[in-house]
Design a protein around this motif. Structure first.
Motif, PDB file in Angstrom:
ATOM      1  N   TYR A   1       1.084  -1.288   0.184  1.00  0.00           N
ATOM      2  CA  TYR A   1      -0.260   0.182  -0.048  1.00  0.00           C
ATOM      3  C   TYR A   1       0.858   0.967   0.009  1.00  0.00           C
ATOM      4  CZ  TYR A   1      -3.108   3.426   1.514  1.00  0.00           C
ATOM      5  OH  TYR A   1      -3.882   5.111   1.593  1.00  0.00           O
ATOM      6  N   LEU A   2       2.015   1.344   0.871  1.00  0.00           N
ATOM      7  CA  LEU A   2       2.713   2.767   1.251  1.00  0.00           C
ATOM      8  C   LEU A   2       3.251   2.750  -0.508  1.00  0.00           C
ATOM      9  CD1 LEU A   2       4.509   1.737   4.084  1.00  0.00           C
ATOM     10  CD2 LEU A   2       2.556   3.625   3.775  1.00  0.00           C
ATOM     11  N   VAL A   3       3.746   1.484  -1.323  1.00  0.00           N
ATOM     12  CA  VAL A   3       3.811   2.273  -2.203  1.00  0.00           C
ATOM     13  C   VAL A   3       3.269   2.118  -3.544  1.00  0.00           C
ATOM     14  CG1 VAL A   3       6.569   0.917  -1.389  1.00  0.00           C
ATOM     15  CG2 VAL A   3       5.245  -0.824  -2.661  1.00  0.00           C
ATOM     16  N   SER A   4       2.491   1.744  -3.624  1.00  0.00           N
ATOM     17  CA  SER A   4       1.551   1.925  -4.447  1.00  0.00           C
ATOM     18  C   SER A   4       1.265   3.510  -4.823  1.00  0.00           C
ATOM     19  CB  SER A   4      -0.199   1.609  -3.912  1.00  0.00           C
ATOM     20  OG  SER A   4      -1.094   1.236  -5.303  1.00  0.00           O
ATOM     21  N   GLY A   5       0.748   3.665  -6.475  1.00  0.00           N
ATOM     22  CA  GLY A   5       0.874   4.523  -6.908  1.00  0.00           C
ATOM     23  C   GLY A   5       2.289   5.202  -7.319  1.00  0.00           C
ATOM     24  N   GLY A   6       3.241   4.770  -6.658  1.00  0.00           N
ATOM     25  CA  GLY A   6       4.209   5.243  -6.911  1.00  0.00           C
ATOM     26  C   GLY A   6       5.375   4.667  -7.621  1.00  0.00           C
ATOM     27  N   ALA A   7       6.849   4.899  -8.423  1.00  0.00           N
ATOM     28  CA  ALA A   7       7.641   4.243  -9.588  1.00  0.00           C
ATOM     29  C   ALA A   7       8.473   3.058  -8.962  1.00  0.00           C
ATOM     30  CB  ALA A   7       8.784   4.885  -9.076  1.00  0.00           C
ATOM     31  N   ASP A   8       7.840   2.370  -7.517  1.00  0.00           N
ATOM     32  CA  ASP A   8       8.102   0.852  -6.888  1.00  0.00           C
ATOM     33  C   ASP A   8       6.488   0.369  -6.762  1.00  0.00           C
ATOM     34  OD1 ASP A   8      10.457   1.556  -7.100  1.00  0.00           O
ATOM     35  OD2 ASP A   8      10.778   2.619  -5.067  1.00  0.00           O
ATOM     36  N   ALA A   9       5.580   0.709  -7.221  1.00  0.00           N
ATOM     37  CA  ALA A   9       4.129   0.454  -7.271  1.00  0.00           C
ATOM     38  C   ALA A   9       4.290  -0.842  -7.544  1.00  0.00           C
ATOM     39  CB  ALA A   9       3.412   0.696  -7.677  1.00  0.00           C
ATOM     40  N   ALA A  10       3.659  -1.731  -6.272  1.00  0.00           N
ATOM     41  CA  ALA A  10       3.327  -3.251  -6.661  1.00  0.00           C
ATOM     42  C   ALA A  10       2.875  -3.782  -8.179  1.00  0.00           C
ATOM     43  CB  ALA A  10       2.475  -4.093  -5.529  1.00  0.00           C
TER      44      ALA A  10
ATOM     45  N   SER B   1      -1.594  -4.824  -8.730  1.00  0.00           N
ATOM     46  CA  SER B   1      -2.012  -3.986  -7.405  1.00  0.00           C
ATOM     47  C   SER B   1      -2.913  -3.059  -7.839  1.00  0.00           C
ATOM     48  CB  SER B   1      -1.276  -3.662  -6.222  1.00  0.00           C
ATOM     49  OG  SER B   1      -0.683  -3.106  -6.964  1.00  0.00           O
ATOM     50  N   GLN B   2      -3.916  -2.742  -8.205  1.00  0.00           N
ATOM     51  CA  GLN B   2      -4.957  -1.240  -7.901  1.00  0.00           C
ATOM     52  C   GLN B   2      -3.791  -0.092  -6.847  1.00  0.00           C
ATOM     53  OE1 GLN B   2      -6.843  -0.075  -5.088  1.00  0.00           O
ATOM     54  NE2 GLN B   2      -6.296  -2.257  -3.893  1.00  0.00           N
ATOM     55  N   GLY B   3      -4.440   0.953  -8.148  1.00  0.00           N
ATOM     56  CA  GLY B   3      -3.523   1.955  -7.373  1.00  0.00           C
ATOM     57  C   GLY B   3      -4.259   2.629  -5.885  1.00  0.00           C
ATOM     58  N   GLY B   4      -4.180   4.093  -5.552  1.00  0.00           N
ATOM     59  CA  GLY B   4      -4.765   4.602  -4.706  1.00  0.00           C
ATOM     60  C   GLY B   4      -4.193   4.342  -2.900  1.00  0.00           C
ATOM     61  N   GLY B   5      -2.481   4.172  -3.815  1.00  0.00           N
ATOM     62  CA  GLY B   5      -1.826   4.100  -2.388  1.00  0.00           C
ATOM     63  C   GLY B   5      -1.438   5.168  -1.614  1.00  0.00           C
TER      64      GLY B   5
ATOM     65  N   LEU C   1      -7.676   3.038   9.228  1.00  0.00           N
ATOM     66  CA  LEU C   1      -7.244   2.666   8.210  1.00  0.00           C
ATOM     67  C   LEU C   1      -8.087   2.555   7.115  1.00  0.00           C
ATOM     68  CD1 LEU C   1      -4.057  -0.870   9.479  1.00  0.00           C
ATOM     69  CD2 LEU C   1      -3.884   2.272   9.037  1.00  0.00           C
ATOM     70  N   ALA C   2      -9.347   1.830   7.646  1.00  0.00           N
ATOM     71  CA  ALA C   2     -10.336   1.877   6.111  1.00  0.00           C
ATOM     72  C   ALA C   2     -10.527   3.091   5.788  1.00  0.00           C
ATOM     73  CB  ALA C   2     -11.611   0.907   7.121  1.00  0.00           C
ATOM     74  N   LEU C   3     -10.479   4.110   6.143  1.00  0.00           N
ATOM     75  CA  LEU C   3     -10.770   5.307   6.473  1.00  0.00           C
ATOM     76  C   LEU C   3     -10.472   6.004   5.363  1.00  0.00           C
ATOM     77  CD1 LEU C   3     -11.497   7.026   9.747  1.00  0.00           C
ATOM     78  CD2 LEU C   3     -13.523   6.106   7.626  1.00  0.00           C
ATOM     79  N   PRO C   4     -11.008   6.470   4.428  1.00  0.00           N
ATOM     80  CA  PRO C   4      -9.080   7.047   2.665  1.00  0.00           C
ATOM     81  C   PRO C   4      -8.670   8.049   3.179  1.00  0.00           C
ATOM     82  CG  PRO C   4     -11.604   6.882   2.398  1.00  0.00           C
ATOM     83  CD  PRO C   4     -12.060   6.084   3.949  1.00  0.00           C
ATOM     84  N   THR C   5      -8.407   8.154   3.794  1.00  0.00           N
ATOM     85  CA  THR C   5      -7.482   9.520   4.773  1.00  0.00           C
ATOM     86  C   THR C   5      -6.232   9.788   4.868  1.00  0.00           C
ATOM     87  OG1 THR C   5      -8.177  10.012   6.583  1.00  0.00           O
ATOM     88  CG2 THR C   5      -9.617  10.590   4.929  1.00  0.00           C
ATOM     89  N   ASP C   6      -4.988   9.880   4.272  1.00  0.00           N
ATOM     90  CA  ASP C   6      -3.354   9.487   4.687  1.00  0.00           C
ATOM     91  C   ASP C   6      -3.653  10.521   6.193  1.00  0.00           C
ATOM     92  OD1 ASP C   6      -3.108   9.910   1.823  1.00  0.00           O
ATOM     93  OD2 ASP C   6      -1.919  10.956   1.546  1.00  0.00           O
ATOM     94  N   ALA C   7      -4.244  10.967   6.871  1.00  0.00           N
ATOM     95  CA  ALA C   7      -4.296  11.788   7.980  1.00  0.00           C
ATOM     96  C   ALA C   7      -4.025  10.057   8.793  1.00  0.00           C
ATOM     97  CB  ALA C   7      -4.525  12.787   8.466  1.00  0.00           C
ATOM     98  N   MET C   8      -5.883  10.071   8.926  1.00  0.00           N
ATOM     99  CA  MET C   8      -5.840   8.796   9.517  1.00  0.00           C
ATOM    100  C   MET C   8      -5.377   7.190   9.334  1.00  0.00           C
ATOM    101  SD  MET C   8      -8.479   9.992  11.564  1.00  0.00           S
ATOM    102  CE  MET C   8      -9.507   8.648  12.686  1.00  0.00           C
TER     103      MET C   8
ATOM    104  N   GLY D   1      -7.927  -6.814   0.025  1.00  0.00           N
ATOM    105  CA  GLY D   1      -6.715  -5.402  -0.268  1.00  0.00           C
ATOM    106  C   GLY D   1      -5.953  -4.826  -1.447  1.00  0.00           C
ATOM    107  N   GLU D   2      -5.210  -5.876  -1.700  1.00  0.00           N
ATOM    108  CA  GLU D   2      -4.172  -5.775  -2.639  1.00  0.00           C
ATOM    109  C   GLU D   2      -4.874  -5.726  -4.174  1.00  0.00           C
ATOM    110  OE1 GLU D   2      -0.338  -8.248  -5.143  1.00  0.00           O
ATOM    111  OE2 GLU D   2      -1.542  -9.428  -3.286  1.00  0.00           O
ATOM    112  N   LYS D   3      -5.927  -5.967  -4.366  1.00  0.00           N
ATOM    113  CA  LYS D   3      -6.533  -6.753  -5.682  1.00  0.00           C
ATOM    114  C   LYS D   3      -8.078  -6.168  -6.124  1.00  0.00           C
ATOM    115  CE  LYS D   3      -3.762  -9.380  -7.077  1.00  0.00           C
ATOM    116  NZ  LYS D   3      -2.518  -9.244  -8.455  1.00  0.00           N
ATOM    117  N   VAL D   4      -8.780  -5.735  -4.632  1.00  0.00           N
ATOM    118  CA  VAL D   4      -9.918  -4.936  -4.819  1.00  0.00           C
ATOM    119  C   VAL D   4     -10.263  -3.794  -4.416  1.00  0.00           C
ATOM    120  CG1 VAL D   4     -12.520  -4.743  -4.024  1.00  0.00           C
ATOM    121  CG2 VAL D   4     -11.130  -6.967  -4.042  1.00  0.00           C
ATOM    122  N   ASN D   5     -10.029  -3.559  -2.770  1.00  0.00           N
ATOM    123  CA  ASN D   5      -9.484  -1.994  -1.979  1.00  0.00           C
ATOM    124  C   ASN D   5      -8.768  -2.231  -1.562  1.00  0.00           C
ATOM    125  OD1 ASN D   5     -10.910   0.492  -0.360  1.00  0.00           O
ATOM    126  ND2 ASN D   5     -11.207   0.911  -2.604  1.00  0.00           N
ATOM    127  N   TRP D   6      -7.750  -1.651  -1.145  1.00  0.00           N
ATOM    128  CA  TRP D   6      -6.939  -1.143   0.468  1.00  0.00           C
ATOM    129  C   TRP D   6      -7.712  -1.249   1.646  1.00  0.00           C
ATOM    130  CZ3 TRP D   6      -2.512  -2.575  -1.473  1.00  0.00           C
ATOM    131  CH2 TRP D   6      -1.630  -2.633  -1.979  1.00  0.00           C
TER     132      TRP D   6
END
Length: 504
Positions: free
Chosen positions: A48-57, A60-64, A118-125, A186-191
């Motif tokens: 999840y931490l690397v998703s959406g970046g250069a080292d993304a898995a 996996s779906q985006g949104g990390g 963690l289930a809330l889609p906000t970075d701060a939470m 988490g990896e294939k549907v929604n983090w």
């Protein structure tokens, strides 16, 4: 010599659980659900931490959070280190404020709240959630292991080591199922859906504990060394002062525009190395401890260092090995690409297969007076741990460019880690309850878990420094350190056994 809190406190009447006190079933299920939530989230964390970046898995779906692999590994290592660092205040609350049973009940609520964050889609939470899980897990771990020990008739009950091995199966039953459910969703549907399922698992575990706690030893509700009002005020004042200093310092760092993630990661990681040493030294200075107690603490130091080396390598299964598995292994199985998170099910699967075998073997050998000593078990486990990373050098050498290796290399490495783990972790849990002074029982369980903090802090510092943990030189160095540590503790076995006294 101080008496053990576990002596004459067994809950042995009525029905049994695989020949063990009924309360073991309650603790087994509690730990199973807690580990389900923890390992499911952990399987997702680095991806999840690397998703959406250069080292993304891959796949996996985006949104990390789009961090680099190095930063993700550092966050993961620091997070795991903090989970086990908080076992120290967790043990303190169990020994001095609430007692083990109440502390575990409160921890379940905190962990559930963390996974919901963690289930809330906000970075701060997300980072709030990590902090809550770390605090809650710390409160739970030292105290639930203490309650397992309290079920038996003193430190020499022959069922004790086997009981901890059965308890260890509960840990791994939850850890095995988590990547298939939490990891896959988490990896294939929604983090965040994956993180939400983790919250549900922890909620079920907490409810089960509250309903089944009547089967636990009466000692689990006892506060063995109640804190005095003066001590309570001192702890509160120190905590508030420390928090105030940290808030002011980081406010200045942020206001001046020089803040980066390393401003948080580096101090926490260094604390993970310093605090375990300080805690052991503080306990040793207690004037109420007898000479025999202090000798046993000296013996414990050997096992603590051995554990730190083991966890330094073992916990890279969800970071270094996970990233290698994602980028460099061929996971195609009859046209189906295995999700990378399922690698995290290998260790608990092997534990469930092998833990009963180890438990039966230890008990059978004990009846014949031939069970290997704790020192011998630790030595063997460390050597196997080191050899696993020597094996890792082979696929590292094969995976050049776009070349991918068979998944069986990682299967073999996780198998070796499991064999080593069964010689170190459940044995160490049991050994700690035997060596601990009575007034520090829960806190000593916490100190045992601080070995994880120390080991992961080393990994975190390497990642923060930009060291490629998939580099052959680093892997070879870690492997060599583990083998040397295993040989060293075996060569010193007579000295360590003498310090342990009657404990074996």
């Amino acid at each position: 010599m101080a008496s053990s809190l576990t002596k004459d406190s067994a809950a042995t009447s009525g029905k049994t659980f695989f020949g063990h006190p009924r309360g073991l079933a309650t603790l087994f299920m509690t730990e199973m659900w807690e580990r389900f939530s923890y390992y499911g989230m952990r399987a997702l964390l680095v991806l999840y931490l690397v998703s959406g970046g250069a080292d993304a898995a891959t796949g996996s779906q985006g949104g990390g959070l789009a961090y680099t692999a190095a930063t993700a590994t550092a966050i993961y290592s620091v997070y795991v280190a903090m989970v086990y660092l908080f076992t120290m205040p967790g043990g303190w609350f169990g020994d001095r404020v609430w007692g083990p049973r109440k502390t575990v009940a409160i921890s379940g609520v905190i962990i559930t709240a963390g996974h919901l964050s963690l289930a809330l889609p906000t970075d701060a939470m997300f980072f709030v959630g990590l902090a809550l899980i770390a605090v809650g897990s710390g409160l739970l771990k030292a105290n639930i292991s203490t309650m397992v020990g309290q079920l038996y008739d003193g430190p020499n009950d022959p069922r004790r080591d086997a009981g901890f091995s059965v308890f260890y199966m509960g840990i791994n039953l939850g850890a095995f199922g988590a990547p298939f459910i939490i990891g896959w969703l988490g990896e294939k549907v929604n983090w965040h859906l994956g993180f939400g399922i983790a919250a549900l698992g922890m909620a079920l575990g907490t409810i089960q504990f509250l309903l089944g706690s009547k089967h636990l030893s009466a000692q689990s509700s006892v506060v063995p060394n109640p804190v005095t009002p003066q001590e309570r005020r001192k702890v509160l004042n120190v905590s508030l002062a420390t928090t105030a200093v940290a808030v002011v310092f980081y406010a200045i760092v942020v206001a001046t525009g020089v803040y980066t993630l390393n401003w948080a990661l580096v101090p926490i990681t260094i604390a993970g190395l310093i605090i375990p040493i300080w805690v052991i030294a503080r306990i040793r200075r207690d004037k109420d401890l007898t000479g025999e107690d202090k000798k046993k603490l000296s013996a414990f130091n050997w096992f603590f260092v051995a554990c730190a080396v083991f966890w330094m390598i073992f916990d890279q299964g969800a970071s270094t090995l996970s990233l290698f598995g994602d980028a460099h292994t061929n996971r195609d199985i009859l046209g189906w690409e295995m999700p990378n998170t399922l690698f995290q099910s290998l260790n608990p699967m092997f534990v469930m297969m092998l833990a009963p075998v180890f438990a039966v073997v230890w008990l059978a050998l004990a009846r014949r007076g031939k069970e290997p000593s704790t020192v011998a078990k630790y030595s063997f486990g460390l050597v196997v741990t080191g050899l696993s990373f020597f094996v890792f050098l082979i696929p590292l050498g094969m995976a050049t460019g776009d070349e991918k290796v068979a998944i069986w290399w990682l299967v073999l490495i996780f198998l070796m880690h499991t064999i080593a783990e069964l010689c170190i972790s459940p044995v160490g849990l049991s050994m700690t309850t035997k060596l601990a002074p009575a007034k520090y029982l829960s806190q000593m369980m916490a100190v045992f878990f601080l070995a994880v903090t120390a080991g992961d802090s080393v990994t975190g510092l390497l990642a923060i420094a930009g060291v490629d943990l998939n580099g052959k030189g680093v892997v070879a160095l870690e492997a060599t350190a583990a083998v040397i540590a295993g040989i060293a503790i075996y060569m010193s076995r007579k000295r360590v056994k003498a310090l342990m006294g009657e404990v074996r």
